[in-house]
Design an enzyme around this catalytic site. Structure first.
Site, PDB file in Angstrom:
ATOM      1  N   GLN A  86       5.876  -7.030   2.296  1.00 53.30           N
ATOM      2  CA  GLN A  86       4.777  -7.723   1.639  1.00 53.30           C
ATOM      3  C   GLN A  86       4.649  -7.380   0.166  1.00 53.30           C
ATOM      4  O   GLN A  86       5.178  -6.374  -0.307  1.00 53.30           O
ATOM      5  CB  GLN A  86       3.460  -7.367   2.337  1.00 53.30           C
ATOM      6  CG  GLN A  86       3.130  -5.880   2.287  1.00 53.30           C
ATOM      7  CD  GLN A  86       1.917  -5.526   3.128  1.00 53.30           C
ATOM      8  OE1 GLN A  86       0.820  -5.439   2.614  1.00 53.30           O
ATOM      9  NE2 GLN A  86       2.143  -5.314   4.434  1.00 53.30           N
ATOM     10  N   HIS A  88       1.433  -8.225  -3.167  1.00 50.63           N
ATOM     11  CA  HIS A  88       0.077  -8.691  -3.405  1.00 50.63           C
ATOM     12  C   HIS A  88      -0.023  -9.335  -4.776  1.00 50.63           C
ATOM     13  O   HIS A  88       0.709  -8.971  -5.707  1.00 50.63           O
ATOM     14  CB  HIS A  88      -0.906  -7.530  -3.294  1.00 50.63           C
ATOM     15  CG  HIS A  88      -0.756  -6.752  -2.031  1.00 50.63           C
ATOM     16  ND1 HIS A  88      -0.950  -7.314  -0.786  1.00 50.63           N
ATOM     17  CD2 HIS A  88      -0.392  -5.468  -1.806  1.00 50.63           C
ATOM     18  CE1 HIS A  88      -0.734  -6.399   0.148  1.00 50.63           C
ATOM     19  NE2 HIS A  88      -0.384  -5.272  -0.451  1.00 50.63           N
ATOM     20  N   GLU A 123      -2.549  -1.123  -4.810  1.00 53.41           N
ATOM     21  CA  GLU A 123      -2.700  -0.137  -3.739  1.00 53.41           C
ATOM     22  C   GLU A 123      -2.177   1.232  -4.163  1.00 53.41           C
ATOM     23  O   GLU A 123      -1.166   1.349  -4.850  1.00 53.41           O
ATOM     24  CB  GLU A 123      -1.905  -0.563  -2.490  1.00 53.41           C
ATOM     25  CG  GLU A 123      -2.443  -1.771  -1.776  1.00 53.41           C
ATOM     26  CD  GLU A 123      -1.628  -2.112  -0.539  1.00 53.41           C
ATOM     27  OE1 GLU A 123      -2.039  -3.033   0.169  1.00 53.41           O
ATOM     28  OE2 GLU A 123      -0.573  -1.480  -0.295  1.00 53.41           O
ATOM     29  N   HIS A 243       6.896  -4.033  -0.680  1.00 54.51           N
ATOM     30  CA  HIS A 243       6.826  -2.772   0.028  1.00 54.51           C
ATOM     31  C   HIS A 243       6.603  -2.993   1.523  1.00 54.51           C
ATOM     32  O   HIS A 243       6.219  -4.082   1.959  1.00 54.51           O
ATOM     33  CB  HIS A 243       5.706  -1.882  -0.531  1.00 54.51           C
ATOM     34  CG  HIS A 243       4.339  -2.492  -0.447  1.00 54.51           C
ATOM     35  ND1 HIS A 243       3.872  -3.410  -1.364  1.00 54.51           N
ATOM     36  CD2 HIS A 243       3.330  -2.342   0.456  1.00 54.51           C
ATOM     37  CE1 HIS A 243       2.646  -3.775  -1.054  1.00 54.51           C
ATOM     38  NE2 HIS A 243       2.295  -3.153   0.059  1.00 54.51           N
ATOM     39  N   ARG A 262       3.366 -12.179   2.937  1.00 51.96           N
ATOM     40  CA  ARG A 262       4.383 -11.554   3.778  1.00 51.96           C
ATOM     41  C   ARG A 262       5.698 -12.323   3.722  1.00 51.96           C
ATOM     42  O   ARG A 262       5.709 -13.544   3.620  1.00 51.96           O
ATOM     43  CB  ARG A 262       3.898 -11.491   5.229  1.00 51.96           C
ATOM     44  CG  ARG A 262       2.593 -10.735   5.405  1.00 51.96           C
ATOM     45  CD  ARG A 262       2.137 -10.759   6.853  1.00 51.96           C
ATOM     46  NE  ARG A 262       0.830 -10.114   7.007  1.00 51.96           N
ATOM     47  CZ  ARG A 262      -0.330 -10.757   6.891  1.00 51.96           C
ATOM     48  NH1 ARG A 262      -0.333 -12.065   6.628  1.00 51.96           N
ATOM     49  NH2 ARG A 262      -1.463 -10.105   7.034  1.00 51.96           N
TER      50      ARG A 262
END
Length: 388
Positions: A86, A88, A123, A243, A262
């Site tokens: 995935q 973001h 993240e 990642h 994804r």
């Protein structure tokens, strides 16, 4: 504002049956426990367990106090097998994607939706146990060594190496072409033959093949860094970073978002075109994020609007004229002095804090997730329904 909070683990299939329960001292459910969300995201807001807003969601309690919703989300994450491959989006892409899917009438909780909110999701993950992950693209020459070694065992892997030399390996691997499936099957069978020369890559192949046989993410993983974090080590995953966590327990801090694009290794919604539009294809030298030692704490400060601190002792935080907002997770229990009042947290207790100035926390082991660069709250806080 000191709001005691709690939440139940989310039971994603990749979760561990024991790591979260062991760490937080809770009764295991008997099924997979993947994440505990400690924040106000509407997808799974923490519940208030003390004070005047007892029983409400944290998002509701904050709105009732006319304060901005949190600009972060803290999680306890426990992986027993690989998560999805995935990336973001950044703020601009998130706002556009959210508006586009809203306009198309896709329900915000629909399984096939990619953008569940209009926010970015950078993240940070800090290992509590040894933690294995795939993170960012490594030097293509290193990936070629592995693909060529596999191709020497089974020639059906050779197209993957050729695509990497041509510079379009990721697009080809996620295309669903029949020769991709052949290459994945060949690499799976050839993996044990390269174990002596490339032990970590052979292990990556075996791990992914065991849980996601035939998935093109198996070959994508060989283009990426395979990272082992020891307890206390961290990774920072900015927008576009490709990642997948593989195994371990960690504390994860992120933007207030559930936007996940994804590309594989999952039964959930896969959105290859959108993933390819946001993914950062640049080579990453070292994905680890160094920590900083403070009095009584270790700090993790990525290039993001938040930071994470692990407190082991007495620690003072905040500064006059600034707003102090965030989540405290007290693994061993903690005492928190805030705005002239002292609050006690039991072991594994958590709280949302929002105050002007400084605070003091005493704990043998606690985590503090903090918003960064937050000014003091004005007399009229304005639109309290928006994230700060």
């Amino acid at each position: 504002m000191f709001v005691p909070i709690a939440n139940a683990p989310r039971s994603y299939a990749w979760g561990s049956t024991s790591l979260i329960a062991d760490y937080l001292g809770s009764e295991p459910s008997g099924g997979p426990e993947a994440e505990v969300w400690l924040g106000a995201h509407p997808g799974c807001p923490a519940r208030v367990v003390g004070g005047p807003h007892r029983g409400a969601g944290l998002d509701e309690a904050i709105a009732a106090e006319r304060r901005p919703q949190p600009a972060l989300l803290l999680k306890v994450l426990a992986a027993a097998e690989p998560l999805s491959l995935q990336a973001h989006p950044d703020d601009v892409r998130a706002r556009a994607g959210f508006a586009r899917e809203d306009a198309a009438g896709i329900p915000r909780d629909a399984p096939h939706r990619s953008y569940r909110d209009p926010f970015a999701k950078p993240e940070l993950i800090v290992a509590v146990t040894p933690f294995e992950a795939l993170c960012g693209f490594r030097d293509p020459a290193l990936a070629l060594e592995v693909l060529d070694a596999l191709a020497a065992v089974d020639a059906r892997v050779a197209p993957a190496a050729a695509r990497l030399r041509a510079g379009d390996a990721l697009e080809w691997l996620l295309s669903g072409a029949p020769d991709v499936a052949d290459a994945v099957g060949a690499a799976t069978g050839a993996g044990p033959a390269i174990a002596a020369q490339h032990p970590r890559d052979a292990d990556t192949i075996a791990r992914i093949a065991a849980t996601h046989p035939g998935d093109a993410g198996l070959l994508v993983a060989l283009l990426m860094h395979r990272v082992r974090l020891e307890p206390g080590e961290a990774l920072y995953l900015p927008a576009g970073n490709l990642h997948a966590y593989l195994e371990g327990l960690g504390i994860e801090l992120m933007g207030p978002s559930d936007n996940v694009l994804r590309g594989g290794l999952t039964p959930k919604h896969v959105d290859v075109p959108e993933l390819l539009a946001v993914v950062d294809r640049s080579t990453l030298a070292d994905p680890r994020l160094p920590s900083l030692e403070l009095d009584g704490a270790t700090a993790y400060r990525p290039e993001a609007p938040f930071e994470l601190r692990r407190v082991r002792g007495l620690h003072r935080l905040g500064e006059p004229g600034r707003r102090l907002r965030g989540v405290v997770l007290a693994i061993s229990g903690a005492s928190v002095e805030l705005e002239g009042a002292r609050h006690e947290l039991a072991p594994a207790g958590a709280a949302w804090i929002d105050a002007d100035g400084t605070a003091e926390i005493a704990a043998r082991d606690a985590w503090i997730a903090l918003e960064r660069d937050t000014p003091a709250r004005p007399d009229n806080p304005g639109d309290a329904g928006r994230h700060s």
